[in-house]
Design a protein around this motif. Sequence first.
Motif, short mmCIF file in Angstrom:
data_model
loop_
_atom_site.label_atom_id
_atom_site.label_comp_id
_atom_site.label_asym_id
_atom_site.label_seq_id
_atom_site.Cartn_x
_atom_site.Cartn_y
_atom_site.Cartn_z
N SER A 20 0.84 -1.20 0.00
CA SER A 20 0.00 0.00 0.00
C SER A 20 0.87 1.24 0.00
O SER A 20 2.09 1.16 0.12
CB SER A 20 -0.96 -0.02 1.18
OG SER A 20 -0.26 0.21 2.38
N SER A 21 0.21 2.36 -0.14
CA SER A 21 0.91 3.64 -0.29
C SER A 21 1.86 3.91 0.88
O SER A 21 1.41 3.99 2.03
CB SER A 21 -0.18 4.71 -0.38
OG SER A 21 0.38 5.94 -0.70
N THR A 45 3.34 6.12 -3.10
CA THR A 45 3.04 7.09 -2.07
C THR A 45 2.11 8.16 -2.68
O THR A 45 2.10 8.36 -3.89
CB THR A 45 4.38 7.69 -1.57
OG1 THR A 45 4.15 8.49 -0.45
CG2 THR A 45 5.08 8.51 -2.62
N SER A 46 1.33 8.84 -1.84
CA SER A 46 0.33 9.77 -2.41
C SER A 46 0.92 11.11 -2.80
O SER A 46 1.83 11.62 -2.14
CB SER A 46 -0.76 10.07 -1.39
OG SER A 46 -1.50 8.96 -1.08
N SER A 108 -1.38 7.23 -6.52
CA SER A 108 -2.29 7.53 -5.41
C SER A 108 -2.42 9.04 -5.23
O SER A 108 -1.42 9.74 -5.15
CB SER A 108 -1.73 6.90 -4.13
OG SER A 108 -2.33 7.46 -2.99
N HIS A 110 -4.23 11.97 -2.83
CA HIS A 110 -4.88 12.33 -1.58
C HIS A 110 -5.52 13.68 -1.88
O HIS A 110 -4.81 14.68 -1.97
CB HIS A 110 -3.75 12.49 -0.56
CG HIS A 110 -4.10 12.11 0.81
ND1 HIS A 110 -4.91 12.86 1.59
CD2 HIS A 110 -3.71 11.05 1.56
CE1 HIS A 110 -5.00 12.28 2.77
NE2 HIS A 110 -4.28 11.18 2.79
N GLU A 133 -5.43 4.98 -7.13
CA GLU A 133 -6.12 4.87 -5.84
C GLU A 133 -6.36 6.29 -5.33
O GLU A 133 -5.43 7.09 -5.26
CB GLU A 133 -5.24 4.09 -4.85
CG GLU A 133 -5.93 3.85 -3.53
CD GLU A 133 -5.09 3.02 -2.57
OE1 GLU A 133 -4.97 1.80 -2.78
OE2 GLU A 133 -4.52 3.61 -1.62
N LYS A 172 -9.94 4.66 -1.62
CA LYS A 172 -9.52 4.29 -0.26
C LYS A 172 -10.43 5.06 0.70
O LYS A 172 -10.38 6.28 0.78
CB LYS A 172 -8.06 4.68 -0.06
CG LYS A 172 -7.43 4.12 1.19
CD LYS A 172 -5.93 4.36 1.18
CE LYS A 172 -5.21 3.71 2.31
NZ LYS A 172 -3.75 3.89 2.22
N TYR A 202 -5.44 9.32 11.45
CA TYR A 202 -4.31 9.73 12.29
C TYR A 202 -4.73 10.85 13.25
O TYR A 202 -4.52 12.02 12.97
CB TYR A 202 -3.13 10.18 11.42
CG TYR A 202 -2.59 9.07 10.56
CD1 TYR A 202 -1.92 8.00 11.13
CD2 TYR A 202 -2.75 9.08 9.17
CE1 TYR A 202 -1.44 6.95 10.36
CE2 TYR A 202 -2.28 8.05 8.38
CZ TYR A 202 -1.63 6.99 8.98
OH TYR A 202 -1.16 5.95 8.21
N LEU A 217 2.03 9.33 14.56
CA LEU A 217 1.95 8.24 13.59
C LEU A 217 2.54 7.00 14.25
O LEU A 217 3.72 6.96 14.59
CB LEU A 217 2.73 8.56 12.31
CG LEU A 217 2.48 7.61 11.13
CD1 LEU A 217 2.76 8.30 9.81
CD2 LEU A 217 3.26 6.32 11.20
N SER A 220 0.76 0.10 12.58
CA SER A 220 -0.44 -0.64 12.99
C SER A 220 -0.06 -1.94 13.71
O SER A 220 1.08 -2.38 13.69
CB SER A 220 -1.26 -1.00 11.75
OG SER A 220 -0.59 -1.98 11.00
N THR A 246 -6.58 -2.82 3.78
CA THR A 246 -5.34 -2.22 4.29
C THR A 246 -5.56 -1.81 5.74
O THR A 246 -6.59 -1.22 6.07
CB THR A 246 -4.91 -1.00 3.46
OG1 THR A 246 -3.76 -0.41 4.08
CG2 THR A 246 -5.98 0.08 3.37
N GLY A 248 -3.41 -3.32 9.36
CA GLY A 248 -3.24 -4.44 10.28
C GLY A 248 -2.85 -5.75 9.63
O GLY A 248 -2.88 -6.80 10.27
N MET A 267 -3.28 -5.62 1.63
CA MET A 267 -2.20 -4.63 1.44
C MET A 267 -1.34 -4.54 2.69
O MET A 267 -1.83 -4.66 3.81
CB MET A 267 -2.80 -3.27 1.12
CG MET A 267 -3.50 -3.24 -0.22
SD MET A 267 -4.05 -1.57 -0.62
CE MET A 267 -4.42 -1.76 -2.37
N MET A 268 -0.05 -4.30 2.46
CA MET A 268 0.89 -4.21 3.60
C MET A 268 1.65 -2.92 3.58
O MET A 268 2.10 -2.46 2.53
CB MET A 268 1.92 -5.33 3.48
CG MET A 268 1.46 -6.63 4.05
SD MET A 268 2.87 -7.73 4.16
CE MET A 268 2.22 -8.91 5.30
N SER A 270 2.80 -1.11 7.34
CA SER A 270 3.52 -1.07 8.63
C SER A 270 4.46 -2.26 8.77
O SER A 270 5.60 -2.09 9.23
CB SER A 270 2.53 -1.09 9.80
OG SER A 270 1.86 0.13 9.89
#
Length: 338
Positions: A20-21, A45-46, A108, A110, A133, A172, A202, A217, A220, A246, A248, A267-268, A270
Motif C-alpha cells: 500500500s501507499s 506514495t500519495s 495515489s 490524496h 487509488e 480508499k 491519524y 503516527l 499498525s 489495508t 493491520g 495490502m501491507m 507497517s
Amino acid sequence: MIDFSTTYLGLKLNGPIVVSSTPISESIENVLRIEESGASAIVLTSLFEEQLALESHALDEDLSRGTNSFPESLDYLPDLGDYRMTHEGYLDTIRRSRDAVRIPILASLHGATKGGWVRFAQESEEAGADGIELNTYALATDASQTSADVERQLLELIDGVCRAVRIPVAVKLSQSFTSIPHLVKQLEDAGARGVVLFNRFYQPDFDIETLEVRPTLHFSTPSELLPRLHWAAILYGHVNLDIAITGGVHSAEDVLKCIMAGGNVAMMCSALHIHGIEHISRVLADLRYWLDKREYTSIAETRGCLSRRSVPDTSPFDRGNYIKTLSSYSLRQTVAAF
Ligand SMILES: Cc1cc2nc3c(=O)[nH]c(=O)nc-3n(C[C@H](O)[C@H](O)[C@H](O)COP(=O)(O)O)c2cc1C
C-alpha cells in the motif's frame, strides 16, 4: 504448487499481497526489491492535492511577486518543502517504476476537490500508471455540513475522475460512514472498480504539559484488521467492485483472513516498515505452507468462505455479535469472581 493468482481492478495479479501507499516505494531500488519479494502490485506514495495547489500558487507568486496574491485559504498548509515529492517528481516516479518492474503500479492521490483529482488522474494515466487509488481523507468539522453533503461531494469526485480516465480507479475509504454498503454501491455506480478498506485515521495526541496538540503516527498492529474484515465480509457478494484490505495486515494468517472475508488482495505497509521489504517473501512462504498442508491448490478457493453470505450463522456480523460478546464477558467475570 499453489496458485496464488488473483485479480484486482480488472488487473491480473500474481499474488494476494499488494504494497500500500508508503514512502518505501519512492526509490526505484525498493520498487525492484518489492517485486522480487513477491508483491503483486504497488500503490505509490500519495501526491497531495494541496501540494498541486501550492505549486501552482507558488508559480503565480513568482510571476506576480509583490502583489500579495497568495490566498489566505492556503495559509494553514505546510510549506512546499514539507511535501515528499514535487508534482513533476511524482509523475517521473510513475514512469520510472513502470519501466523498472512488470507488476502493476498504481498512482495515489490524496485529494478533496474535483479539479485537482481529475487533472492528476489524467497525468498519471499518461505517465503509465496501471490504475489509480484515490484517498478520500475528508473530515467534517463544520456543523452545517450533513452526512449526505459529505457523501455527495465524494461521489461527485469519484464520478469526475472515473469519467476522465480509462485506467481503473479504486477508492480508499474512511471507516466513518454510516451506511458503508450503500456508499460502496454508489461508488460502484459512479465507476469505481475497487474499494480499499480503510484509511487509517491519524488522530493527534494531546500533550497535557505543553498544552499542545501534536500529530502522531504509530505503525499498525493486527488488531486493526478486525473492522476491515467485518466490512469486507459484509460487502462480499453484494457489490461488484473489488475489495482491498489495508490496515493491520502483518502475517500470512492476516492475509488469509482478508481473502476469506472476501478481499481480492491484502495490502501491507507497517509490517514492511517494521520488518523490511523481504517480509513479503516470508509471508508468502508461510501462506504457501498453510494452504499446502490443508490441500488447497489455490488461494482463490478460500475467497469469501468466511464472508457474511457464506457462513451459516450471520449473527457475528450483526447486532447479535454485540449482545453475545458483552454477555459472554459478564458471564466469565462472574465465574472468575466466585
Ligand atoms: C509512513 C507511512 C506513510 C503513509 N503514506 C500514505 C500515503 O501517502 N497515502 C496513503 O493513502 N496512505 C499512506 N499511508 C497509509 C498506508 O498506505 C496504509 O493504508 C496504512 O498504514 C494501513 O496499513 P498498515 O496497517 O499495513 O500500515 C502511510 C502509512 C505510513 C505508515
